[in-house]
Design a protein around this motif. Structure first.
Motif, PDB file in Angstrom:
ATOM      1  N   CYS A 116       3.233  -7.365  -1.853  1.00 21.18           N
ATOM      2  CA  CYS A 116       2.655  -7.613  -0.540  1.00 21.18           C
ATOM      3  C   CYS A 116       1.355  -8.399  -0.675  1.00 21.18           C
ATOM      4  O   CYS A 116       0.434  -7.989  -1.365  1.00 21.18           O
ATOM      5  CB  CYS A 116       2.398  -6.291   0.190  1.00 21.18           C
ATOM      6  N   SER A 118      -0.750  -8.865   1.696  1.00 21.75           N
ATOM      7  CA  SER A 118      -1.801  -8.299   2.536  1.00 21.75           C
ATOM      8  C   SER A 118      -2.489  -7.112   1.875  1.00 21.75           C
ATOM      9  O   SER A 118      -3.703  -7.084   1.759  1.00 21.75           O
ATOM     10  CB  SER A 118      -1.229  -7.863   3.884  1.00 21.75           C
ATOM     11  N   CYS A 119      -1.728  -6.113   1.446  1.00 24.43           N
ATOM     12  CA  CYS A 119      -2.363  -4.904   0.897  1.00 24.43           C
ATOM     13  C   CYS A 119      -2.306  -4.868  -0.623  1.00 24.43           C
ATOM     14  O   CYS A 119      -2.929  -4.023  -1.245  1.00 24.43           O
ATOM     15  CB  CYS A 119      -1.713  -3.646   1.481  1.00 24.43           C
ATOM     16  N   CYS A 156       4.629  -6.375   3.293  1.00 23.19           N
ATOM     17  CA  CYS A 156       5.410  -5.130   3.257  1.00 23.19           C
ATOM     18  C   CYS A 156       5.603  -4.546   4.661  1.00 23.19           C
ATOM     19  O   CYS A 156       4.940  -4.951   5.615  1.00 23.19           O
ATOM     20  CB  CYS A 156       4.745  -4.115   2.335  1.00 23.19           C
ATOM     21  N   CYS A 159       2.395  -3.219   6.375  1.00 18.27           N
ATOM     22  CA  CYS A 159       1.507  -4.258   6.887  1.00 18.27           C
ATOM     23  C   CYS A 159       2.120  -4.963   8.093  1.00 18.27           C
ATOM     24  O   CYS A 159       1.420  -5.499   8.932  1.00 18.27           O
ATOM     25  CB  CYS A 159       1.169  -5.259   5.798  1.00 18.27           C
TER      26      CYS A 159
HETATM   27 ZN   LIG Z   1       1.313  -4.458   2.580  1.00 16.51          ZN
END
Ligand SMILES: [Zn+2]
Ligand SMILES: [Zn+2]
Length: 169
Positions: A116, A118-119, A156, A159
Protein backbone atom coordinates in the motif's frame (compact mmCIF):
# COMPACT_ATOMS: atom_id res chain seq x y z
CA UNK A 1 4.40 -29.98 2.93
CA UNK A 2 2.56 -28.33 5.76
CA UNK A 3 -0.10 -30.01 7.76
CA UNK A 4 -1.01 -27.07 9.89
CA UNK A 5 -4.57 -26.47 10.76
CA UNK A 6 -3.64 -22.98 11.67
CA UNK A 7 -6.26 -20.27 11.47
CA UNK A 8 -5.14 -17.52 9.13
CA UNK A 9 -8.25 -15.44 9.43
CA UNK A 10 -6.67 -12.91 11.74
CA UNK A 11 -7.06 -9.20 11.21
CA UNK A 12 -3.89 -7.70 9.81
CA UNK A 13 -4.50 -4.26 11.26
CA UNK A 14 -4.12 -5.48 14.82
CA UNK A 15 -1.64 -8.26 14.56
CA UNK A 16 -0.39 -8.25 18.16
CA UNK A 17 0.02 -12.01 18.22
CA UNK A 18 2.25 -11.74 15.16
CA UNK A 19 5.57 -12.16 16.93
CA UNK A 20 4.47 -15.06 19.10
CA UNK A 21 2.94 -16.84 16.09
CA UNK A 22 5.99 -16.27 13.97
CA UNK A 23 8.35 -17.50 16.67
CA UNK A 24 6.32 -20.64 17.28
CA UNK A 25 6.34 -21.42 13.58
CA UNK A 26 10.06 -20.69 13.33
CA UNK A 27 10.82 -23.10 16.18
CA UNK A 28 8.95 -25.83 14.31
CA UNK A 29 10.67 -25.13 11.01
CA UNK A 30 14.09 -25.10 12.66
CA UNK A 31 13.42 -28.27 14.65
CA UNK A 32 12.28 -30.11 11.53
CA UNK A 33 15.49 -29.09 9.72
CA UNK A 34 17.90 -29.57 12.56
CA UNK A 35 18.66 -25.84 12.51
CA UNK A 36 18.83 -23.66 15.56
CA UNK A 37 16.78 -20.55 16.21
CA UNK A 38 19.50 -18.69 18.09
CA UNK A 39 18.55 -15.70 20.28
CA UNK A 40 19.63 -13.16 17.65
CA UNK A 41 17.66 -14.98 14.92
CA UNK A 42 14.61 -15.05 17.19
CA UNK A 43 15.01 -11.35 18.00
CA UNK A 44 15.32 -10.35 14.37
CA UNK A 45 12.26 -12.39 13.45
CA UNK A 46 10.23 -11.01 16.37
CA UNK A 47 11.13 -7.43 15.44
CA UNK A 48 9.98 -8.02 11.85
CA UNK A 49 6.82 -9.84 12.90
CA UNK A 50 5.94 -6.96 15.22
CA UNK A 51 6.02 -4.47 12.39
CA UNK A 52 3.09 -4.00 10.02
CA UNK A 53 5.44 -2.47 7.46
CA UNK A 54 8.70 -3.85 6.04
CA UNK A 55 11.83 -2.86 7.91
CA UNK A 56 15.20 -1.93 6.38
CA UNK A 57 18.37 -3.48 7.79
CA UNK A 58 19.57 -0.31 9.52
CA UNK A 59 16.22 0.45 11.03
CA UNK A 60 16.17 -3.13 12.24
CA UNK A 61 19.50 -2.62 14.00
CA UNK A 62 18.05 0.44 15.74
CA UNK A 63 15.06 -1.56 16.89
CA UNK A 64 17.29 -4.30 18.23
CA UNK A 65 19.47 -1.91 20.21
CA UNK A 66 19.71 -2.66 23.90
CA UNK A 67 20.97 -0.02 26.32
CA UNK A 68 21.77 2.13 23.31
CA UNK A 69 24.00 -0.54 21.79
CA UNK A 70 23.13 -1.73 18.33
CA UNK A 71 24.07 -5.24 17.28
CA UNK A 72 26.86 -5.46 14.71
CA UNK A 73 25.59 -5.28 11.11
CA UNK A 74 27.21 -8.61 10.23
CA UNK A 75 25.31 -10.29 13.07
CA UNK A 76 22.01 -8.93 11.83
CA UNK A 77 22.74 -9.75 8.18
CA UNK A 78 23.68 -13.31 9.10
CA UNK A 79 20.47 -13.74 11.06
CA UNK A 80 18.50 -12.30 8.11
CA UNK A 81 20.25 -14.70 5.73
CA UNK A 82 19.29 -17.63 7.89
CA UNK A 83 15.67 -16.49 8.12
CA UNK A 84 15.49 -15.83 4.35
CA UNK A 85 16.98 -19.21 3.51
CA UNK A 86 14.44 -20.93 5.73
CA UNK A 87 11.52 -19.01 4.28
CA UNK A 88 10.66 -17.30 7.57
CA UNK A 89 11.34 -13.84 6.22
CA UNK A 90 11.00 -12.25 2.79
CA UNK A 91 13.03 -9.47 1.28
CA UNK A 92 11.07 -6.83 -0.56
CA UNK A 93 13.40 -5.98 -3.42
CA UNK A 94 11.77 -2.70 -4.37
CA UNK A 95 12.14 -1.27 -0.84
CA UNK A 96 15.26 -3.09 0.21
CA UNK A 97 13.40 -4.08 3.34
CA UNK A 98 12.42 -7.24 5.13
CA UNK A 99 9.19 -8.65 6.44
CA UNK A 100 8.27 -11.72 8.42
CA UNK A 101 6.45 -14.38 6.43
CA UNK A 102 2.81 -14.54 7.35
CA UNK A 103 2.20 -17.97 5.99
CA UNK A 104 3.51 -21.44 5.97
CA UNK A 105 4.35 -22.03 2.36
CA UNK A 106 7.12 -23.73 0.50
CA UNK A 107 10.29 -21.62 0.49
CA UNK A 108 10.19 -21.47 -3.33
CA UNK A 109 6.46 -21.02 -3.76
CA UNK A 110 5.38 -17.85 -5.54
CA UNK A 111 4.49 -15.04 -3.16
CA UNK A 112 2.49 -11.97 -4.01
CA UNK A 113 3.13 -8.82 -2.02
CA UNK A 114 0.38 -6.22 -1.92
CA UNK A 115 2.11 -2.95 -1.10
CA UNK A 116 0.00 0.00 0.00
CA UNK A 117 1.43 3.36 -1.09
CA UNK A 118 -0.68 5.20 1.50
CA UNK A 119 -0.06 3.40 4.80
CA UNK A 120 2.98 1.40 3.80
CA UNK A 121 1.48 -1.88 4.91
CA UNK A 122 2.53 -4.91 2.96
CA UNK A 123 0.42 -8.01 3.01
CA UNK A 124 1.34 -11.33 1.61
CA UNK A 125 -0.97 -13.33 -0.57
CA UNK A 126 -0.65 -16.57 -2.44
CA UNK A 127 -2.75 -17.99 -5.18
CA UNK A 128 -2.73 -21.42 -6.73
CA UNK A 129 -3.95 -19.92 -10.00
CA UNK A 130 -1.04 -17.50 -10.09
CA UNK A 131 1.38 -20.27 -9.09
CA UNK A 132 0.11 -22.54 -11.88
CA UNK A 133 0.12 -19.75 -14.44
CA UNK A 134 3.62 -18.71 -13.49
CA UNK A 135 5.07 -22.21 -13.66
CA UNK A 136 3.40 -22.78 -17.04
CA UNK A 137 4.94 -19.54 -18.28
CA UNK A 138 8.38 -20.43 -16.92
CA UNK A 139 8.23 -23.88 -18.50
CA UNK A 140 7.19 -22.36 -21.82
CA UNK A 141 10.15 -19.97 -21.99
CA UNK A 142 12.54 -22.42 -20.31
CA UNK A 143 13.36 -20.12 -17.43
CA UNK A 144 14.50 -21.54 -14.11
CA UNK A 145 13.32 -19.29 -11.30
CA UNK A 146 15.50 -18.52 -8.29
CA UNK A 147 12.68 -16.75 -6.53
CA UNK A 148 9.13 -15.93 -7.50
CA UNK A 149 8.12 -12.76 -5.74
CA UNK A 150 5.44 -10.60 -7.28
CA UNK A 151 5.09 -7.06 -6.02
CA UNK A 152 1.80 -5.24 -6.54
CA UNK A 153 1.74 -1.56 -5.54
CA UNK A 154 -1.43 0.40 -4.89
CA UNK A 155 -3.89 1.20 -2.14
CA UNK A 156 -5.14 -1.25 0.48
CA UNK A 157 -8.77 -1.85 1.41
CA UNK A 158 -8.35 0.06 4.71
CA UNK A 159 -6.99 3.15 2.99
CA UNK A 160 -9.73 2.93 0.38
CA UNK A 161 -12.27 3.19 3.18
CA UNK A 162 -13.00 -0.50 3.40
CA UNK A 163 -14.34 -0.60 -0.15
CA UNK A 164 -11.78 -3.13 -1.22
CA UNK A 165 -14.24 -5.93 -1.63
CA UNK A 166 -17.16 -3.95 -3.01
CA UNK A 167 -18.44 -5.57 -6.15
CA UNK A 168 -18.64 -3.59 -9.39
CA UNK A 169 -17.57 0.03 -8.90
ZN1 LIG B 1 -3.12 1.25 3.19
ZN1 LIG C 1 5.73 -15.97 2.97
Amino acid sequence: MTDHDHDHSHDHGSCAAGAADALGRAEEVCASRGARLTPIRAKVLAALADSATPVGAYELMDRLAEDGRRPAPITVYRALDFLLTNGLVHRLESRNAYLACDHTHDAHAPVIFLICDSCGEVSEASSDDVADGLSALLAKVGFKARSQLVEVAGECANCRGGQGRAAGA
